[in-house]
Write a protein that holds these residues in place. Sequence first.
Motif, PDB file in Angstrom:
ATOM      1  N   VAL A 170      28.346  50.421  43.397  1.00 20.07           N
ATOM      2  CA  VAL A 170      29.484  49.652  42.887  1.00 20.07           C
ATOM      3  C   VAL A 170      29.473  48.244  43.486  1.00 20.07           C
ATOM      4  CG1 VAL A 170      31.992  49.455  42.766  1.00 20.07           C
ATOM      5  CG2 VAL A 170      30.925  51.687  42.487  1.00 20.07           C
ATOM      6  N   LEU A 171      29.221  48.151  44.780  1.00 23.78           N
ATOM      7  CA  LEU A 171      29.190  46.847  45.440  1.00 23.78           C
ATOM      8  C   LEU A 171      28.049  45.981  44.897  1.00 23.78           C
ATOM      9  CD1 LEU A 171      29.958  47.860  49.145  1.00 23.78           C
ATOM     10  CD2 LEU A 171      31.544  47.060  47.371  1.00 23.78           C
ATOM     11  N   ILE A 172      26.912  46.603  44.618  1.00 27.74           N
ATOM     12  CA  ILE A 172      25.809  45.863  44.000  1.00 27.74           C
ATOM     13  C   ILE A 172      26.241  45.344  42.634  1.00 27.74           C
ATOM     14  CG2 ILE A 172      23.507  46.109  42.970  1.00 27.74           C
ATOM     15  CD1 ILE A 172      22.815  48.010  45.281  1.00 27.74           C
ATOM     16  N   GLY A 173      26.948  46.186  41.882  1.00 27.21           N
ATOM     17  CA  GLY A 173      27.450  45.769  40.575  1.00 27.21           C
ATOM     18  C   GLY A 173      28.403  44.596  40.671  1.00 27.21           C
ATOM     19  N   LEU A 174      29.266  44.607  41.678  1.00 32.14           N
ATOM     20  CA  LEU A 174      30.169  43.476  41.895  1.00 32.14           C
ATOM     21  C   LEU A 174      29.373  42.192  42.146  1.00 32.14           C
ATOM     22  CD1 LEU A 174      32.880  45.086  44.214  1.00 32.14           C
ATOM     23  CD2 LEU A 174      33.175  44.410  41.834  1.00 32.14           C
ATOM     24  N   GLY A 175      28.328  42.314  42.948  1.00 33.80           N
ATOM     25  CA  GLY A 175      27.493  41.151  43.222  1.00 33.80           C
ATOM     26  C   GLY A 175      26.799  40.635  41.980  1.00 33.80           C
ATOM     27  N   VAL A 176      26.281  41.553  41.158  1.00 33.74           N
ATOM     28  CA  VAL A 176      25.633  41.152  39.903  1.00 33.74           C
ATOM     29  C   VAL A 176      26.642  40.473  38.986  1.00 33.74           C
ATOM     30  CG1 VAL A 176      24.513  42.004  37.799  1.00 33.74           C
ATOM     31  CG2 VAL A 176      23.865  42.949  40.020  1.00 33.74           C
ATOM     32  N   GLY A 177      27.852  41.052  38.890  1.00 25.71           N
ATOM     33  CA  GLY A 177      28.876  40.470  38.035  1.00 25.71           C
ATOM     34  C   GLY A 177      29.313  39.090  38.483  1.00 25.71           C
ATOM     35  N   ALA A 178      29.387  38.890  39.802  1.00 26.42           N
ATOM     36  CA  ALA A 178      29.763  37.578  40.326  1.00 26.42           C
ATOM     37  C   ALA A 178      28.646  36.561  40.128  1.00 26.42           C
ATOM     38  CB  ALA A 178      30.110  37.689  41.809  1.00 26.42           C
ATOM     39  N   LEU A 179      27.419  37.036  40.128  1.00 25.60           N
ATOM     40  CA  LEU A 179      26.267  36.138  39.993  1.00 25.60           C
ATOM     41  C   LEU A 179      25.989  35.788  38.531  1.00 25.60           C
ATOM     42  CD1 LEU A 179      24.193  34.765  41.856  1.00 25.60           C
ATOM     43  CD2 LEU A 179      22.718  36.761  41.530  1.00 25.60           C
ATOM     44  N   VAL A 180      26.141  36.779  37.644  1.00 27.47           N
ATOM     45  CA  VAL A 180      25.900  36.582  36.205  1.00 27.47           C
ATOM     46  C   VAL A 180      27.243  36.676  35.496  1.00 27.47           C
ATOM     47  CG1 VAL A 180      24.606  37.346  34.179  1.00 27.47           C
ATOM     48  CG2 VAL A 180      23.648  37.699  36.474  1.00 27.47           C
ATOM     49  N   LEU A 265      25.514  35.763  47.416  1.00 20.89           N
ATOM     50  CA  LEU A 265      25.009  34.824  46.412  1.00 20.89           C
ATOM     51  C   LEU A 265      26.025  34.606  45.301  1.00 20.89           C
ATOM     52  CD1 LEU A 265      21.262  35.904  46.033  1.00 20.89           C
ATOM     53  CD2 LEU A 265      22.153  33.830  47.125  1.00 20.89           C
ATOM     54  N   GLY A 266      26.640  35.704  44.853  1.00 20.62           N
ATOM     55  CA  GLY A 266      27.642  35.583  43.804  1.00 20.62           C
ATOM     56  C   GLY A 266      28.827  34.749  44.243  1.00 20.62           C
ATOM     57  N   TYR A 267      29.263  34.956  45.471  1.00 20.73           N
ATOM     58  CA  TYR A 267      30.395  34.186  45.994  1.00 20.73           C
ATOM     59  C   TYR A 267      30.026  32.716  46.178  1.00 20.73           C
ATOM     60  CZ  TYR A 267      33.922  32.415  49.193  1.00 20.73           C
ATOM     61  OH  TYR A 267      34.902  31.646  49.768  1.00 20.73           O
ATOM     62  N   ALA A 268      28.840  32.481  46.717  1.00 16.98           N
ATOM     63  CA  ALA A 268      28.438  31.112  47.047  1.00 16.98           C
ATOM     64  C   ALA A 268      28.134  30.283  45.809  1.00 16.98           C
ATOM     65  CB  ALA A 268      27.207  31.134  47.953  1.00 16.98           C
ATOM     66  N   THR A 269      27.805  30.919  44.710  1.00 21.52           N
ATOM     67  CA  THR A 269      27.448  30.171  43.502  1.00 21.52           C
ATOM     68  C   THR A 269      28.538  30.280  42.439  1.00 21.52           C
ATOM     69  OG1 THR A 269      26.188  32.093  42.685  1.00 21.52           O
ATOM     70  CG2 THR A 269      24.979  30.421  43.921  1.00 21.52           C
ATOM     71  N   SER A 270      28.499  31.339  41.699  1.00 26.47           N
ATOM     72  CA  SER A 270      29.383  31.483  40.539  1.00 26.47           C
ATOM     73  C   SER A 270      30.851  31.618  40.915  1.00 26.47           C
ATOM     74  CB  SER A 270      28.955  32.694  39.707  1.00 26.47           C
ATOM     75  OG  SER A 270      29.809  32.894  38.620  1.00 26.47           O
ATOM     76  N   TRP A 271      31.171  32.411  41.940  1.00 26.11           N
ATOM     77  CA  TRP A 271      32.574  32.725  42.273  1.00 26.11           C
ATOM     78  C   TRP A 271      33.356  31.500  42.721  1.00 26.11           C
ATOM     79  CZ3 TRP A 271      34.855  36.925  40.722  1.00 26.11           C
ATOM     80  CH2 TRP A 271      36.079  37.341  41.277  1.00 26.11           C
ATOM     81  N   ARG A 272      32.693  30.546  43.314  1.00 22.91           N
ATOM     82  CA  ARG A 272      33.373  29.354  43.833  1.00 22.91           C
ATOM     83  C   ARG A 272      33.464  28.232  42.817  1.00 22.91           C
ATOM     84  NH1 ARG A 272      31.038  27.895  49.665  1.00 22.91           N
ATOM     85  NH2 ARG A 272      32.841  26.507  49.552  1.00 22.91           N
ATOM     86  N   ARG A 273      32.833  28.413  41.661  1.00 26.37           N
ATOM     87  CA  ARG A 273      32.881  27.387  40.631  1.00 26.37           C
ATOM     88  C   ARG A 273      34.233  27.380  39.934  1.00 26.37           C
ATOM     89  NH1 ARG A 273      27.819  29.046  37.195  1.00 26.37           N
ATOM     90  NH2 ARG A 273      28.973  27.848  35.622  1.00 26.37           N
ATOM     91  N   ASP A 274      34.542  26.277  39.266  1.00 26.64           N
ATOM     92  CA  ASP A 274      35.790  26.167  38.531  1.00 26.64           C
ATOM     93  C   ASP A 274      35.800  27.155  37.367  1.00 26.64           C
ATOM     94  OD1 ASP A 274      36.672  24.158  40.183  1.00 26.64           O
ATOM     95  OD2 ASP A 274      35.942  22.543  38.860  1.00 26.64           O
ATOM     96  N   VAL A 275      36.972  27.716  37.098  1.00 26.13           N
ATOM     97  CA  VAL A 275      37.154  28.599  35.949  1.00 26.13           C
ATOM     98  C   VAL A 275      38.165  27.975  35.029  1.00 26.13           C
ATOM     99  CG1 VAL A 275      36.530  30.696  37.194  1.00 26.13           C
ATOM    100  CG2 VAL A 275      38.912  29.925  37.193  1.00 26.13           C
ATOM    101  N   GLU A 276      38.039  28.316  33.728  1.00 27.64           N
ATOM    102  CA  GLU A 276      38.950  27.736  32.744  1.00 27.64           C
ATOM    103  C   GLU A 276      40.231  28.562  32.663  1.00 27.64           C
ATOM    104  OE1 GLU A 276      36.830  27.538  29.118  1.00 27.64           O
ATOM    105  OE2 GLU A 276      35.354  26.109  29.860  1.00 27.64           O
TER     106      GLU A 276
END
Length: 276
Positions: A170-180, A265-276
């Motif tokens: 599940v945690l791996i899935g969270l990371g994949v979801g945050a990254l992609v 990686l997901g937090y450092a890249t995608s998760w910290r980006r602006d969301v609409e």
Amino acid sequence: MSLANATRSESTKLLTTAMWWILGLILLVYVALTATGIGFVFSASAAGELPGGSSGGHIPTAGLPALLYSLASSIGYVFPLLIGTLMVTAEFRHQTLTPTFLATPRRGQVLTAKALVGIVIGVAYAIVALVAAVGPGAGFLAGFGQDAELGSSDTWAMFGRIVIAFVLWVLIGLGVGALVRNQVAAVVVVLAFTQFVEPIGRVAAAFVKNLDKVMQFLPGAASDALVGSSIYTTMGAQSGSASAQLDWWAGGLVLLAYAVVLLILGYATSWRRDVE
């Protein structure tokens, strides 16, 4: 908002959708049907009572209960991986992250809350998968006069490792979801890797020299090592093409490393980006 409130919010968001119980129901049916078919064939073969088989049987009784019970993880692990991925990508798809981040500006806290909820859902999915695998497996073993080994501490230790494996998936899935961030792309990546790329690689490792030493560090192989038994590794050993496998604790550490790296990686890249 405190972490407790954020966790309560994340659990509400998950439980008020249908995806968690639909995936859980599919997990139950899929594992139960597979365990029923394989449980009958393997138990009957081990007892020498398989129709059309030889009287001596083809499947050894040693390790058979663990093999049947491990079906919970060896074929069911994709479901906790998917629910973890969907828990994050659904937020991007339905644009619910904007109000979430407005209520909880600390984005790391939101991801931590999702991880805590993911741990609970991972344990729940593991219990579902174990019931689906152990029920038919133990039933057929007993029916054909084999020891189901449900009183063995080793068996229950394996059950505990299956629970740990599901939580890590599940945690791996969270990371994949945050990254992609794209939900369709994330699901395609998960299914393509777990159902095609890694299985093909692990099969190839049985025929290519030293490739198994690399393949053992893939997440599926690490999960099998953590559990301690798998139909893939067992059948490979029976066919004389057994490949290298990590110790159970090393498999757990490798799987944990995948979860930690993907979440970071997901937090450092995608998760910290602006969301609409």
